[in-house]
Scaffold this motif. Structure first.
Motif: not given
Length: 179
Positions: A11-17
């Motif tokens: 769920l946090g991968l979009d925040n990384l991007q």
């Protein structure tokens, strides 16, 4: 417990991007942390709400969840590209309220729906939300500071790359939601 941590990572991968794209803009260290904490707060509160609201919310939002988040990302990316193309100060995007509220809220709707599922499965509410929020905060901060590092190494206008990154991410999210 490990399933919650893996879910938090996914769920946090979009925040990384998104963090990396925003990090390409000229943003102070203090503002980077404020953005990361805003993302983390939204990513923590939304699963809590989802777990408390139950399944009905997921049925109501349905396929529009990804569409909404993707549209917000695309608009942010286009705004950055247009501002950069016209040689305007793109740091306004990261300095304004949109980066502290609009992007984090729109990207955390998936966490809301994940919370609905976690609640239905009987996972501990507070622990799950805190784990997901902590993972999202860390990934957003990593992206923001990595984006700043990249900005120093890219010739020309790095903000164009950041804007394009948000635009590409929005399209990939839309394409991925159909499969």
């Amino acid at each position: 417990m490990s399933a919650i941590l893996v879910l938090g990572l996914v769920l946090g991968l979009d925040n990384l991007q998104v963090g990396a794209a925003l990090g390409m803009l000229e943003v102070s260290r203090r503002r980077r942390w404020a953005i990361a904490l805003a993302f983390g707060a939204c990513e923590t509160v939304m699963p809590l709400l989802g777990m408390l609201l139950g399944r009905r919310l997921g049925e109501f939002l349905g396929p529009f969840t990804e569409l909404f988040g993707s549209a917000v990302l695309a608009l942010a990316g286009l705004l950055i590209i247009v501002m950069s193309w016209h040689e305007r100060d793109t740091s306004q995007v990261a300095e304004g309220g949109f980066a502290l509220l609009g992007l984090p809220v729109s990207l955390s709707i998936d966490n809301l729906l994940a919370g609905v599922g976690l609640g239905a499965l009987g996972h501990p509410v507070l622990w799950s939300a805190l784990a997901i929020g902590a993972m999202s905060t860390a990934l957003c901060a990593l992206g923001l500071f990595f984006g700043g590092w990249l900005r120093q190494r890219l010739p020309g206008r790095a903000e164009l790359v950041g804007g394009m990154g948000l635009l590409v991410l929005s399209v990939l999210r839309l394409l991925g939601s159909d499969t």
